[in-house]
Enzyme design. Structure first.
Site, PDB file in Angstrom:
ATOM      1  N   SER A   6      -2.259 -25.466  56.681  1.00 14.99           N
ATOM      2  CA  SER A   6      -2.140 -24.514  55.570  1.00 14.99           C
ATOM      3  C   SER A   6      -3.291 -24.742  54.605  1.00 14.99           C
ATOM      4  O   SER A   6      -3.450 -25.846  54.064  1.00 14.99           O
ATOM      5  CB  SER A   6      -0.821 -24.719  54.839  1.00 14.99           C
ATOM      6  OG  SER A   6      -0.895 -24.083  53.582  1.00 14.99           O
ATOM      7  N   HIS A  31      -3.173 -21.220  58.785  1.00 16.73           N
ATOM      8  CA  HIS A  31      -2.014 -20.697  58.052  1.00 16.73           C
ATOM      9  C   HIS A  31      -2.418 -20.322  56.625  1.00 16.73           C
ATOM     10  O   HIS A  31      -2.955 -21.142  55.882  1.00 16.73           O
ATOM     11  CB  HIS A  31      -0.923 -21.771  58.030  1.00 16.73           C
ATOM     12  CG  HIS A  31       0.372 -21.349  57.422  1.00 16.73           C
ATOM     13  ND1 HIS A  31       1.345 -20.673  58.134  1.00 16.73           N
ATOM     14  CD2 HIS A  31       0.865 -21.506  56.173  1.00 16.73           C
ATOM     15  CE1 HIS A  31       2.384 -20.442  57.343  1.00 16.73           C
ATOM     16  NE2 HIS A  31       2.122 -20.942  56.146  1.00 16.73           N
ATOM     17  N   ASP A  33      -1.081 -18.773  53.030  1.00 15.54           N
ATOM     18  CA  ASP A  33       0.097 -18.525  52.203  1.00 15.54           C
ATOM     19  C   ASP A  33      -0.215 -17.497  51.124  1.00 15.54           C
ATOM     20  O   ASP A  33      -1.026 -17.760  50.232  1.00 15.54           O
ATOM     21  CB  ASP A  33       0.551 -19.838  51.549  1.00 15.54           C
ATOM     22  CG  ASP A  33       1.123 -20.800  52.575  1.00 15.54           C
ATOM     23  OD1 ASP A  33       2.099 -20.429  53.236  1.00 15.54           O
ATOM     24  OD2 ASP A  33       0.574 -21.918  52.713  1.00 15.54           O
ATOM     25  N   MET A  35       1.235 -15.541  48.044  1.00 15.83           N
ATOM     26  CA  MET A  35       2.330 -15.579  47.051  1.00 15.83           C
ATOM     27  C   MET A  35       2.015 -14.620  45.918  1.00 15.83           C
ATOM     28  O   MET A  35       0.866 -14.535  45.484  1.00 15.83           O
ATOM     29  CB  MET A  35       2.476 -16.990  46.489  1.00 15.83           C
ATOM     30  CG  MET A  35       2.601 -18.060  47.554  1.00 15.83           C
ATOM     31  SD  MET A  35       2.855 -19.669  46.808  1.00 15.83           S
ATOM     32  CE  MET A  35       2.663 -20.741  48.240  1.00 15.83           C
ATOM     33  N   HIS A  64       1.524 -15.924  56.054  1.00 16.20           N
ATOM     34  CA  HIS A  64       2.895 -16.135  55.590  1.00 16.20           C
ATOM     35  C   HIS A  64       3.054 -15.431  54.245  1.00 16.20           C
ATOM     36  O   HIS A  64       2.528 -15.896  53.238  1.00 16.20           O
ATOM     37  CB  HIS A  64       3.119 -17.659  55.476  1.00 16.20           C
ATOM     38  CG  HIS A  64       4.424 -18.069  54.887  1.00 16.20           C
ATOM     39  ND1 HIS A  64       4.697 -19.373  54.531  1.00 16.20           N
ATOM     40  CD2 HIS A  64       5.543 -17.365  54.573  1.00 16.20           C
ATOM     41  CE1 HIS A  64       5.914 -19.456  54.032  1.00 16.20           C
ATOM     42  NE2 HIS A  64       6.453 -18.249  54.040  1.00 16.20           N
ATOM     43  N   MET A  66       4.937 -14.446  50.976  1.00 12.64           N
ATOM     44  CA  MET A  66       6.028 -14.844  50.062  1.00 12.64           C
ATOM     45  C   MET A  66       5.952 -13.888  48.890  1.00 12.64           C
ATOM     46  O   MET A  66       5.432 -14.228  47.818  1.00 12.64           O
ATOM     47  CB  MET A  66       5.831 -16.303  49.614  1.00 12.64           C
ATOM     48  CG  MET A  66       6.220 -17.319  50.679  1.00 12.64           C
ATOM     49  SD  MET A  66       5.455 -18.929  50.408  1.00 12.64           S
ATOM     50  CE  MET A  66       3.911 -18.656  51.276  1.00 12.64           C
ATOM     51  N   MET A 135      11.545 -22.613  57.036  1.00 11.79           N
ATOM     52  CA  MET A 135      11.005 -23.387  55.912  1.00 11.79           C
ATOM     53  C   MET A 135      11.713 -24.734  55.841  1.00 11.79           C
ATOM     54  O   MET A 135      12.947 -24.814  55.846  1.00 11.79           O
ATOM     55  CB  MET A 135      11.226 -22.645  54.582  1.00 11.79           C
ATOM     56  CG  MET A 135      10.414 -21.382  54.397  1.00 11.79           C
ATOM     57  SD  MET A 135       8.641 -21.569  54.666  1.00 11.79           S
ATOM     58  CE  MET A 135       8.186 -22.759  53.405  1.00 11.79           C
ATOM     59  N   ASP A 173       7.539 -25.104  58.563  1.00 15.19           N
ATOM     60  CA  ASP A 173       6.544 -25.147  57.481  1.00 15.19           C
ATOM     61  C   ASP A 173       7.089 -25.921  56.276  1.00 15.19           C
ATOM     62  O   ASP A 173       8.099 -25.536  55.697  1.00 15.19           O
ATOM     63  CB  ASP A 173       6.232 -23.690  57.088  1.00 15.19           C
ATOM     64  CG  ASP A 173       5.195 -23.552  55.986  1.00 15.19           C
ATOM     65  OD1 ASP A 173       4.636 -24.562  55.542  1.00 15.19           O
ATOM     66  OD2 ASP A 173       4.953 -22.401  55.568  1.00 15.19           O
TER      67      ASP A 173
HETATM   68  C1  DX5 Z   1       4.884 -23.565  50.948  1.00 14.90           C
HETATM   69  C2  DX5 Z   1       3.916 -23.073  51.982  1.00 14.90           C
HETATM   70  C3  DX5 Z   1       3.406 -24.082  52.918  1.00 14.90           C
HETATM   71  C4  DX5 Z   1       2.662 -25.230  52.278  1.00 14.90           C
HETATM   72  C5  DX5 Z   1       2.901 -26.425  53.133  1.00 14.90           C
HETATM   73  O1  DX5 Z   1       5.427 -22.460  50.322  1.00 14.90           O
HETATM   74  O2  DX5 Z   1       4.536 -22.059  52.771  1.00 14.90           O
HETATM   75  O3  DX5 Z   1       2.621 -23.483  53.955  1.00 14.90           O
HETATM   76  O4  DX5 Z   1       1.284 -25.031  52.149  1.00 14.90           O
HETATM   77  O5  DX5 Z   1       2.326 -27.517  52.518  1.00 14.90           O
HETATM   78  P1  DX5 Z   1       2.772 -29.015  52.862  1.00 14.90           P
HETATM   79  O6  DX5 Z   1       2.459 -29.238  54.310  1.00 14.90           O
HETATM   80  O7  DX5 Z   1       1.961 -29.826  51.923  1.00 14.90           O
HETATM   81  O8  DX5 Z   1       4.251 -29.083  52.596  1.00 14.90           O
HETATM   82 ZN    ZN Z   2       3.477 -21.307  54.542  1.00 15.12          ZN
END
Ligand code: DX5
Ligand code: ZN
Length: 213
Positions: A6, A31, A33, A35, A64, A66, A135, A173
């Site tokens: 990520s 990956h 993220d 948000m 991903h 969110m 998750m 994840d």
């Molecule tokens: C959290 C994200 C993850 C995050 C994981 O909302 O979806 O992808 O980056 O990070 P680590 O591996 O540090 O938990």
């Molecule tokens: Zn993620």
């Protein structure tokens, strides 16, 4: 096990180099993220930055979402042609319709389950899905502690996948590291996302290799 670092934990001051580095270190997917500051209390990147991540990457992108208003974001990111777009079931009234929309762009469709959401809630979608993302932390931030109940949940999901003759993959994840990777493997997980474990290490290749069990 496939490994999807990520980029949330990368150094955004040199994001292109950080993306190139994990690709050279042998990751399988990148990956990303996304948000929106509404579905989760954090804000990350939009299509302009994701486009430059795609340019730097030699590996397929795993986006991903969110966010609230999933269809809007699917349309926004579709032209970047990621391998996967995943959306949260907790935020979608019409998941079956949204899966068809993602597939209409020739992108693999995935649903994300928060730690409290049972896998039974998506049983009737398993034959339409390419992947389910479980998750193992509450979404929104990197560097959180792994929630162990995901192991049992993954086993249950795997049984449901086999029972339904689905080809759906399982991705996990959050909080993934070399301590829990074997439990995840034994629970039927196909792909792990790891942010801080990889990007906070001094040797990306060594960290990625330690997850390829
Ligand atoms: C959290 C994200 C993850 C995050 C994981 O909302 O979806 O992808 O980056 O990070 P680590 O591996 O540090 O938990
Ligand atoms: Zn993620």
């Amino acid at each position: 096990m496939l490994v999807a670092p990520s980029i949330l934990s990368a150094n955004f001051g040199c994001l292109d180099l950080e993306v190139k580095a994990i690709c050279e270190a042998g990751c399988d997917l990148v990956h990303v993220d996304v948000m929106d500051g509404h579905f989760v209390p954090n804000l990350t990147i939009g299509p302009v930055v994701v486009k430059s991540v795609k340019k730097a990457s030699t590996k397929p992108l795993d986006i991903h979402l969110m966010v609230e208003n999933n269809p809007f974001f699917v349309d926004l990111f579709a032209s970047i042609k990621p391998k996967y777009i995943s959306f949260h079931i907790e935020e979608e009234k019409h998941p079956h319709r949204l899966i068809q929309k993602i597939k209409s762009y020739d992108i693999n469709a995935a649903i994300v389950l928060n730690p409290h959401t049972p896998p039974e809630s998506i049983e009737y979608l398993l034959n339409d899905l390419d992947m389910v993302l479980l998750m193992s932390v509450n979404p929104g931030f990197g560097g959180q502690k792994f929630i162990p109940s995901v192991i049992e949940k993954s086993k249950r999901l795997k049984e449901m996948i086999l029972k339904n003759n689905s080809k759906c993959l399982i991705e996990v994840d959050g909080g993934v590291n070399d301590k829990n990777i074997h439990l995840l493997k034994d629970a039927g997980v196909d792909i792990v996302v790891a942010g801080s474990y990889i990007y906070k290490s001094s040797d990306y290749k060594k960290a990625i290799d330690s997850l390829k069990v």
